[in-house]
Write a protein that holds these residues in place. Sequence first.
Motif, PDB file in Angstrom:
ATOM      1  N   GLY A   1      -2.794   5.621 -51.493  1.00 16.52           N
ATOM      2  CA  GLY A   1      -4.494   4.522 -51.375  1.00 16.52           C
ATOM      3  C   GLY A   1      -4.867   3.671 -52.934  1.00 16.52           C
ATOM      4  N   ALA A   2      -6.084   3.768 -53.162  1.00 17.53           N
ATOM      5  CA  ALA A   2      -6.986   2.664 -54.027  1.00 17.53           C
ATOM      6  C   ALA A   2      -6.216   3.120 -55.228  1.00 17.53           C
ATOM      7  CB  ALA A   2      -7.966   2.963 -54.277  1.00 17.53           C
ATOM      8  N   PHE A   3      -5.746   4.388 -55.731  1.00 17.88           N
ATOM      9  CA  PHE A   3      -5.214   4.131 -57.056  1.00 17.88           C
ATOM     10  C   PHE A   3      -3.669   3.847 -57.331  1.00 17.88           C
ATOM     11  CE2 PHE A   3      -9.561   5.689 -57.004  1.00 17.88           C
ATOM     12  CZ  PHE A   3     -10.321   4.770 -58.213  1.00 17.88           C
ATOM     13  N   GLN A   4      -2.671   4.032 -56.144  1.00 13.98           N
ATOM     14  CA  GLN A   4      -1.516   4.056 -55.999  1.00 13.98           C
ATOM     15  C   GLN A   4      -0.782   4.475 -57.183  1.00 13.98           C
ATOM     16  OE1 GLN A   4       0.519   0.799 -53.823  1.00 13.98           O
ATOM     17  NE2 GLN A   4      -1.836   2.402 -53.023  1.00 13.98           N
ATOM     18  N   ILE A   5      -1.469   5.808 -56.439  1.00 14.05           N
ATOM     19  CA  ILE A   5      -0.571   7.240 -57.251  1.00 14.05           C
ATOM     20  C   ILE A   5       0.584   7.914 -56.943  1.00 14.05           C
ATOM     21  CG2 ILE A   5      -0.375   9.801 -58.194  1.00 14.05           C
ATOM     22  CD1 ILE A   5      -3.446   9.066 -59.024  1.00 14.05           C
ATOM     23  N   MET A   6       1.905   7.392 -56.808  1.00 12.00           N
ATOM     24  CA  MET A   6       2.652   7.975 -56.577  1.00 12.00           C
ATOM     25  C   MET A   6       2.867   9.526 -56.179  1.00 12.00           C
ATOM     26  SD  MET A   6       4.984   5.125 -56.721  1.00 12.00           S
ATOM     27  CE  MET A   6       6.178   6.234 -56.151  1.00 12.00           C
ATOM     28  N   GLY A   7       3.375   9.736 -55.175  1.00  8.83           N
ATOM     29  CA  GLY A   7       3.645  11.067 -54.238  1.00  8.83           C
ATOM     30  C   GLY A   7       4.448  11.891 -54.852  1.00  8.83           C
ATOM     31  N   TYR A   8       5.388  11.304 -55.586  1.00  8.13           N
ATOM     32  CA  TYR A   8       5.848  12.972 -56.482  1.00  8.13           C
ATOM     33  C   TYR A   8       4.971  13.009 -57.749  1.00  8.13           C
ATOM     34  CZ  TYR A   8       7.006   8.541 -59.963  1.00  8.13           C
ATOM     35  OH  TYR A   8       7.553   7.593 -60.682  1.00  8.13           O
ATOM     36  N   HIS A   9       3.255  12.944 -58.051  1.00  3.68           N
ATOM     37  CA  HIS A   9       2.999  13.446 -58.320  1.00  3.68           C
ATOM     38  C   HIS A   9       2.119  14.114 -58.082  1.00  3.68           C
ATOM     39  CE1 HIS A   9       4.308  10.980 -62.136  1.00  3.68           C
ATOM     40  NE2 HIS A   9       3.594   9.120 -61.575  1.00  3.68           N
ATOM     41  N   TRP A  10       2.208  15.301 -57.019  1.00  2.00           N
ATOM     42  CA  TRP A  10       2.043  16.054 -56.841  1.00  2.00           C
ATOM     43  C   TRP A  10       2.391  16.653 -57.093  1.00  2.00           C
ATOM     44  CZ3 TRP A  10       3.817  20.810 -55.220  1.00  2.00           C
ATOM     45  CH2 TRP A  10       5.392  20.581 -54.670  1.00  2.00           C
ATOM     46  N   LYS A  11       2.185  17.350 -57.840  1.00  4.02           N
ATOM     47  CA  LYS A  11       2.575  18.544 -59.057  1.00  4.02           C
ATOM     48  C   LYS A  11       1.251  18.334 -59.986  1.00  4.02           C
ATOM     49  CE  LYS A  11       6.206  21.659 -58.095  1.00  4.02           C
ATOM     50  NZ  LYS A  11       7.715  21.726 -58.024  1.00  4.02           N
ATOM     51  N   THR A  12       1.248  17.408 -60.452  1.00  3.54           N
ATOM     52  CA  THR A  12       1.257  16.724 -61.751  1.00  3.54           C
ATOM     53  C   THR A  12      -0.261  16.733 -61.844  1.00  3.54           C
ATOM     54  OG1 THR A  12       3.037  15.610 -62.587  1.00  3.54           O
ATOM     55  CG2 THR A  12       0.403  14.927 -63.648  1.00  3.54           C
ATOM     56  N   CYS A  13      -1.066  16.174 -60.072  1.00  5.27           N
ATOM     57  CA  CYS A  13      -2.124  16.413 -59.898  1.00  5.27           C
ATOM     58  C   CYS A  13      -2.882  17.960 -59.504  1.00  5.27           C
ATOM     59  CB  CYS A  13      -2.365  15.628 -58.657  1.00  5.27           C
ATOM     60  SG  CYS A  13      -1.872  13.030 -59.062  1.00  5.27           S
ATOM     61  N   GLY A  14      -1.997  18.322 -59.296  1.00 10.23           N
ATOM     62  CA  GLY A  14      -2.478  19.783 -59.044  1.00 10.23           C
ATOM     63  C   GLY A  14      -2.935  20.600 -57.407  1.00 10.23           C
ATOM     64  N   TYR A  15      -1.394  19.339 -56.750  1.00 11.78           N
ATOM     65  CA  TYR A  15      -1.504  20.429 -55.468  1.00 11.78           C
ATOM     66  C   TYR A  15      -0.911  21.061 -55.388  1.00 11.78           C
ATOM     67  CZ  TYR A  15      -5.096  15.955 -54.851  1.00 11.78           C
ATOM     68  OH  TYR A  15      -6.111  15.046 -54.433  1.00 11.78           O
ATOM     69  N   GLU A  16      -0.938  22.269 -55.251  1.00  8.28           N
ATOM     70  CA  GLU A  16       0.274  23.213 -54.414  1.00  8.28           C
ATOM     71  C   GLU A  16       1.339  22.678 -53.395  1.00  8.28           C
ATOM     72  OE1 GLU A  16      -2.116  26.124 -51.718  1.00  8.28           O
ATOM     73  OE2 GLU A  16      -4.010  25.865 -53.214  1.00  8.28           O
ATOM     74  N   THR A  17       1.269  21.499 -52.812  1.00  9.19           N
ATOM     75  CA  THR A  17       2.117  21.198 -52.140  1.00  9.19           C
ATOM     76  C   THR A  17       1.910  19.201 -51.935  1.00  9.19           C
ATOM     77  OG1 THR A  17       1.294  20.965 -49.517  1.00  9.19           O
ATOM     78  CG2 THR A  17       2.036  23.170 -50.464  1.00  9.19           C
ATOM     79  N   VAL A  18       3.609  18.521 -51.479  1.00 12.17           N
ATOM     80  CA  VAL A  18       3.116  17.045 -51.093  1.00 12.17           C
ATOM     81  C   VAL A  18       2.210  17.282 -49.874  1.00 12.17           C
ATOM     82  CG1 VAL A  18       5.402  16.904 -49.451  1.00 12.17           C
ATOM     83  CG2 VAL A  18       3.863  15.293 -51.200  1.00 12.17           C
ATOM     84  N   GLN A  19       2.360  18.193 -49.356  1.00 13.97           N
ATOM     85  CA  GLN A  19       1.276  17.364 -48.490  1.00 13.97           C
ATOM     86  C   GLN A  19      -0.794  17.524 -48.300  1.00 13.97           C
ATOM     87  OE1 GLN A  19       2.539  16.561 -44.731  1.00 13.97           O
ATOM     88  NE2 GLN A  19      -0.051  15.754 -44.673  1.00 13.97           N
TER      89      GLN A  19
END
Length: 196
Positions: free
Chosen positions: A112-130
Amino acid sequence: MSQSLTEKDYQNAADALGVSVAAVKAVASVESAGGGFLSDGRVKVQYEPHVMYQRVKLKFGQARADKELKAHPDLLALKAGSYQSLDKEDKDMDRAAQLIDRQCALESASWGAFQIMGYHWKTCGYETVQKFINAQYSAAGQLDTFVRFIKAAPILSRALKAKDWKKFASTYNGPAYAKNAYDTKMANAYKSFGGV
């Protein structure tokens, strides 16, 4: 699917981070040339073959990572480099997901617009990568992911508040930030958006 942000969206994000709207817009404009989507509506991704090697190694072990590297030298790499058109990056990620491992492939791209790596999904507080990936399919979701990411990283939050673009860029983009002049570009973009 909304692909545009309003001033209110930017203001809400800025308020959540305790920074100015200009600071948020500066990061967005530099990270993805101002937008999180390709002209055909796909989410902008940058697939990183060297990260794919690391993710496969982490999930399956060294032997599997080396085997996949040998079998798919265009999809895995030992070091950074190999950047291509965004269309090809997206297609390479899809191929890696089908041929090697879906989760590793999704985690090996910046989104996306902020080019955040997918492996940061937990850091960003999402329950899953999906759930992280699903959020990237709207501009508002990409902005929310950015807010979550900055809030989770005190060093980035402090640098953004201080408008310390060198510290922000070196942490956000890694050691190659200077080669790409991310700090200078962000400082200039900040001023262009009315920041002082």
